[in-house]
Design a protein around this motif. Structure first.
Motif, PDB file in Angstrom:
ATOM      1  N   ASN A 225     -19.004   7.915 -18.384  1.00 33.33           N
ATOM      2  CA  ASN A 225     -20.381   7.751 -18.867  1.00 33.33           C
ATOM      3  C   ASN A 225     -20.602   6.472 -19.662  1.00 33.33           C
ATOM      4  OD1 ASN A 225     -19.086   8.356 -21.260  1.00 33.33           O
ATOM      5  ND2 ASN A 225     -19.832  10.465 -21.342  1.00 33.33           N
ATOM      6  N   SER A 226     -19.624   5.572 -19.631  1.00 28.24           N
ATOM      7  CA  SER A 226     -19.768   4.310 -20.347  1.00 28.24           C
ATOM      8  C   SER A 226     -18.844   3.270 -19.733  1.00 28.24           C
ATOM      9  CB  SER A 226     -19.442   4.484 -21.836  1.00 28.24           C
ATOM     10  OG  SER A 226     -19.427   3.231 -22.496  1.00 28.24           O
ATOM     11  N   PHE A 243     -24.083  17.931 -35.736  1.00 26.30           N
ATOM     12  CA  PHE A 243     -24.988  18.821 -36.477  1.00 26.30           C
ATOM     13  C   PHE A 243     -26.399  18.254 -36.583  1.00 26.30           C
ATOM     14  CE2 PHE A 243     -21.263  21.170 -37.821  1.00 26.30           C
ATOM     15  CZ  PHE A 243     -21.753  22.438 -38.091  1.00 26.30           C
ATOM     16  N   THR A 244     -26.545  16.945 -36.531  1.00 29.32           N
ATOM     17  CA  THR A 244     -27.863  16.331 -36.727  1.00 29.32           C
ATOM     18  C   THR A 244     -28.486  15.834 -35.425  1.00 29.32           C
ATOM     19  OG1 THR A 244     -26.779  14.204 -37.212  1.00 29.32           O
ATOM     20  CG2 THR A 244     -27.327  15.630 -39.086  1.00 29.32           C
ATOM     21  N   ASP A 245     -27.880  16.119 -34.304  1.00 29.40           N
ATOM     22  CA  ASP A 245     -28.380  15.637 -33.016  1.00 29.40           C
ATOM     23  C   ASP A 245     -29.478  16.574 -32.497  1.00 29.40           C
ATOM     24  OD1 ASP A 245     -28.763  14.846 -30.304  1.00 29.40           O
ATOM     25  OD2 ASP A 245     -26.753  13.993 -30.283  1.00 29.40           O
ATOM     26  N   TRP A 359     -24.951  20.924 -18.971  1.00 30.75           N
ATOM     27  CA  TRP A 359     -26.019  19.948 -19.238  1.00 30.75           C
ATOM     28  C   TRP A 359     -25.841  19.299 -20.598  1.00 30.75           C
ATOM     29  CZ3 TRP A 359     -32.003  21.159 -19.489  1.00 30.75           C
ATOM     30  CH2 TRP A 359     -32.712  19.975 -19.250  1.00 30.75           C
ATOM     31  N   LEU A 360     -25.604  20.103 -21.620  1.00 30.35           N
ATOM     32  CA  LEU A 360     -25.371  19.512 -22.944  1.00 30.35           C
ATOM     33  C   LEU A 360     -24.068  18.721 -22.953  1.00 30.35           C
ATOM     34  CD1 LEU A 360     -26.170  19.132 -25.893  1.00 30.35           C
ATOM     35  CD2 LEU A 360     -24.915  21.226 -26.430  1.00 30.35           C
ATOM     36  N   GLY A 361     -23.020  19.256 -22.322  1.00 34.46           N
ATOM     37  CA  GLY A 361     -21.756  18.529 -22.261  1.00 34.46           C
ATOM     38  C   GLY A 361     -21.904  17.179 -21.594  1.00 34.46           C
ATOM     39  N   ASN A 362     -22.748  17.095 -20.576  1.00 30.49           N
ATOM     40  CA  ASN A 362     -23.007  15.826 -19.898  1.00 30.49           C
ATOM     41  C   ASN A 362     -23.687  14.815 -20.803  1.00 30.49           C
ATOM     42  OD1 ASN A 362     -23.872  17.277 -16.635  1.00 30.49           O
ATOM     43  ND2 ASN A 362     -21.899  16.856 -17.559  1.00 30.49           N
ATOM     44  N   ASN A 363     -24.484  15.289 -21.745  1.00 29.89           N
ATOM     45  CA  ASN A 363     -25.346  14.404 -22.531  1.00 29.89           C
ATOM     46  C   ASN A 363     -24.856  14.164 -23.950  1.00 29.89           C
ATOM     47  OD1 ASN A 363     -27.061  13.983 -20.384  1.00 29.89           O
ATOM     48  ND2 ASN A 363     -28.406  15.687 -20.916  1.00 29.89           N
ATOM     49  N   LEU A 364     -23.625  14.560 -24.251  1.00 31.21           N
ATOM     50  CA  LEU A 364     -22.991  14.225 -25.532  1.00 31.21           C
ATOM     51  C   LEU A 364     -21.780  13.344 -25.239  1.00 31.21           C
ATOM     52  CD1 LEU A 364     -23.002  17.632 -27.467  1.00 31.21           C
ATOM     53  CD2 LEU A 364     -24.550  15.697 -27.788  1.00 31.21           C
ATOM     54  N   SER A 365     -21.711  12.201 -25.875  1.00 33.88           N
ATOM     55  CA  SER A 365     -20.585  11.280 -25.666  1.00 33.88           C
ATOM     56  C   SER A 365     -19.776  11.150 -26.944  1.00 33.88           C
ATOM     57  CB  SER A 365     -21.097   9.904 -25.232  1.00 33.88           C
ATOM     58  OG  SER A 365     -20.020   9.037 -24.960  1.00 33.88           O
ATOM     59  N   ARG A 454     -18.743   2.267 -28.064  1.00 32.81           N
ATOM     60  CA  ARG A 454     -18.043   3.557 -28.093  1.00 32.81           C
ATOM     61  C   ARG A 454     -18.512   4.401 -29.263  1.00 32.81           C
ATOM     62  NH1 ARG A 454     -13.582   0.593 -25.835  1.00 32.81           N
ATOM     63  NH2 ARG A 454     -12.988  -0.172 -27.886  1.00 32.81           N
ATOM     64  N   GLU A 455     -18.718   3.762 -30.413  1.00 34.09           N
ATOM     65  CA  GLU A 455     -19.163   4.503 -31.589  1.00 34.09           C
ATOM     66  C   GLU A 455     -20.600   4.995 -31.436  1.00 34.09           C
ATOM     67  OE1 GLU A 455     -18.524   1.949 -34.899  1.00 34.09           O
ATOM     68  OE2 GLU A 455     -16.334   2.193 -34.899  1.00 34.09           O
ATOM     69  N   LEU A 456     -21.426   4.257 -30.720  1.00 34.47           N
ATOM     70  CA  LEU A 456     -22.796   4.703 -30.481  1.00 34.47           C
ATOM     71  C   LEU A 456     -22.836   5.917 -29.565  1.00 34.47           C
ATOM     72  CD1 LEU A 456     -24.664   1.304 -30.053  1.00 34.47           C
ATOM     73  CD2 LEU A 456     -25.094   3.017 -31.833  1.00 34.47           C
ATOM     74  N   GLY A 457     -21.870   6.024 -28.676  1.00 28.43           N
ATOM     75  CA  GLY A 457     -21.767   7.198 -27.804  1.00 28.43           C
ATOM     76  C   GLY A 457     -22.992   7.357 -26.921  1.00 28.43           C
ATOM     77  N   ASP A 458     -23.640   8.526 -26.979  1.00 28.92           N
ATOM     78  CA  ASP A 458     -24.803   8.769 -26.126  1.00 28.92           C
ATOM     79  C   ASP A 458     -26.052   8.053 -26.622  1.00 28.92           C
ATOM     80  OD1 ASP A 458     -26.110  10.862 -28.047  1.00 28.92           O
ATOM     81  OD2 ASP A 458     -24.102  11.641 -27.673  1.00 28.92           O
ATOM     82  N   CYS A 459     -25.957   7.370 -27.769  1.00 28.40           N
ATOM     83  CA  CYS A 459     -27.072   6.540 -28.244  1.00 28.40           C
ATOM     84  C   CYS A 459     -26.929   5.090 -27.788  1.00 28.40           C
ATOM     85  CB  CYS A 459     -27.154   6.577 -29.771  1.00 28.40           C
ATOM     86  SG  CYS A 459     -27.577   8.206 -30.424  1.00 28.40           S
ATOM     87  N   ALA A 460     -25.861   4.775 -27.080  1.00 27.98           N
ATOM     88  CA  ALA A 460     -25.626   3.415 -26.600  1.00 27.98           C
ATOM     89  C   ALA A 460     -26.666   3.038 -25.551  1.00 27.98           C
ATOM     90  CB  ALA A 460     -24.227   3.299 -26.024  1.00 27.98           C
TER      91      ALA A 460
END
Length: 467
Positions: A225-226, A243-245, A359-365, A454-460
């Motif tokens: 995914n990256s 927790f804050t996502d 679906w959630l697993g796909n969208n969390l990095s 990498r640190e941004l993860g799914d926010c990259a």
């Protein structure tokens, strides 16, 4: 996959067999009058939900054979923890389950059910997260489907085994319900012991793979995914990020539309069918066909969901089937039509679960953020199971209007939160596409280092959400 599927088949068989035991003398012998049976069910789900996330987090301080004080764990060490942790949980819960066949009073039943909830808490989220470490995003739902499909097979076997074991009532002074718990629990103990020797660690230690195959699997997952891989090292900020996502919490609300109907039909299907006027033995057997149909549909959904790289259409289909099934059962149609409706309920809810989880697993990095996020997702949504344990009351038989109405309410919330999630994901993907396209037109280069991405993860900016 085979050993994981077998483990969950037996675990779910053990979890749902109390519904079969209810028809084989459990209520009569333990004097479960009023709402005592429902309270006993609830006492499983409360500790089960509370301990799911801590169970996943505990892996950062456990090594294969002893506690570790190391603050950071590599992926390989993390996975080795799982290969000991998961069979260990299964062994403990199957032992408690077998002992449930020896309880003599209602307080004992409640106490054992609470212990069972603690023992089983980490199995499902643990296995799901373990699979995300092996398979890329668009191979995940089918694997979760293979694993969770064991639960639907367990539903079919549960009725058949209860029918057969029920005839053992009176042997050694035990009722049929006691033998259901004892024999199924002992079988699960055997499989848990075998699992200690069969579960595989991370691909880099999988002896059945060639070095080239190991390297390919690791590369494929790392860059799934990256373009720069995903964060693999533990940090406290990963827990806070989960927790804050907003995605985690919206997916929890969506999962609430699936879990209570799923739990309600799993625990009370024998009772619902029995209320149609069938004998105990026939009611046990009639629980089998809906689960067989659900298993087939689950695999079809999982295959095409991965192939099309989409999750929401199949979740929507599952919710729609559940809506039809509960609507038929709350109405005044004939019992034959209501039984037909139970097919829609079982098929729709069981087939929707792998899609909702993957679906959630796909969208969390980020591996730790994903582990915590998925544990929260599954754990908090499972509080709906505690509600579902109390809405099918004996005094509401044979129509169970309250239970069916509340299940329809839960299903209805899914039709609210599913479109919200799809809209949000589409909008963010479109925004990132537009930014990327504009940067290309201007000839601008990426302003982030590989480590920052990498640190941004799914926010990259290069991450795209699965729909």
């Amino acid at each position: 996959m085979p050993i994981l599927s077998l483990m969950y088949l037996l675990a779910y068989l053990d979890r749902g067999n109390i519904g079969n035991a209810k028809l084989d003398g459990l209520v009569t012998q333990l004097d479960l009058t009023g709402n005592k049976y429902n309270i006993a069910l609830t006492m499983f789900f409360i500790p089960y939900c509370l301990f799911e996330t801590p169970s996943n987090l505990a892996l950062k301080v456990f090594r294969p054979s002893r506690r570790a004080s190391m603050p950071l764990l590599s992926t390989a060490r993390l996975t080795r923890c799982y290969t000991r942790w998961l069979p260990g949980m299964m062994l403990s819960q199957s032992t408690v389950r077998a002992l449930m066949g020896l309880v003599k009073t209602y307080p004992q039943l409640v106490g054992v059910r609470a212990c069972l909830g603690i023992a089983e808490a980490g199995l499902f989220p643990g296995v799901v997260y373990y699979l995300t470490l092996w398979y890329p995003r668009y191979m995940l739902q089918y694997r979760i489907g293979l694993f969770f499909g064991a639960a639907t097979v367990a539903g079919a076997f549960s009725g058949l085994l209860a029918f057969a074991i029920g005839h053992m009532g009176g042997i050694s002074g035990l009722e049929g319900w006691s033998w259901i718990f004892l024999l199924e629990g002992l079988l699960t103990i055997v499989v848990a012991i075998i699992a200690f020797f069969l579960m595989i660690d991370f691909p880099d230690t999988a002896k059945f793979l060639t070095p080239e195959e190991r390297a390919f699997i690791i590369w494929r997952k790392k860059y799934d995914n990256s373009s720069v891989g995903e964060e693999e090292r533990f940090a406290v900020r990963h827990i806070w990020a989960a927790f804050t996502d907003w995605k985690v919490w919206l997916h929890i609300l969506l999962h609430f539309s699936i879990v209570p109907p799923l739990t309600g039909i799993t625990l009370f299907l024998p009772t619902i069918i029995n209320s149609f006027g069938y004998s105990t033995a026939i009611s046990q057997l009639l629980t089998v066909p809906p689960y067989v149909a659900a298993t087939i549909l689950l695999f079809i959904f999982a295959h095409y969901s991965d192939k099309l790289k989409m999750r929401f259409p199949f979740i929507l289909a599952g919710l729609s089937m559940s809506l039809i099934g509960f609507s038929l059962n709350i109405s005044t149609v004939s019992n034959g039509v209501k039984y037909f409706g139970t097919f829609f309920i079982v098929m729709g809810n069981y087939a929707a679960v792998p899609g909702a989880i993957s679906w959630l697993g796909n969208n969390l990095s980020g591996q730790y953020k994903r582990g915590v996020g998925m544990a929260l997702h599954i754990g908090i949504a499972n509080f709906g199971s505690a509600i579902a344990s109390n809405i099918y009351r004996s005094q509401d038989s044979p129509r169970f209007i309250l239970g069916h109405a509340l299940e329809l309410m839960f299903v209805g919330t899914g039709f609210i939160f599913l479109p919200i999630l799809v809209y949000r994901y589409k909008r963010i993907n479109a925004q990132r596409d537009a930014i990327e396209r504009l940067a290309l037109e201007r000839g601008e280069r990426v302003q982030y280092s590989d480590q920052e991405l990498r640190e941004l993860g799914d926010c990259a900016p290069d991450f795209r959400y699965t729909l």
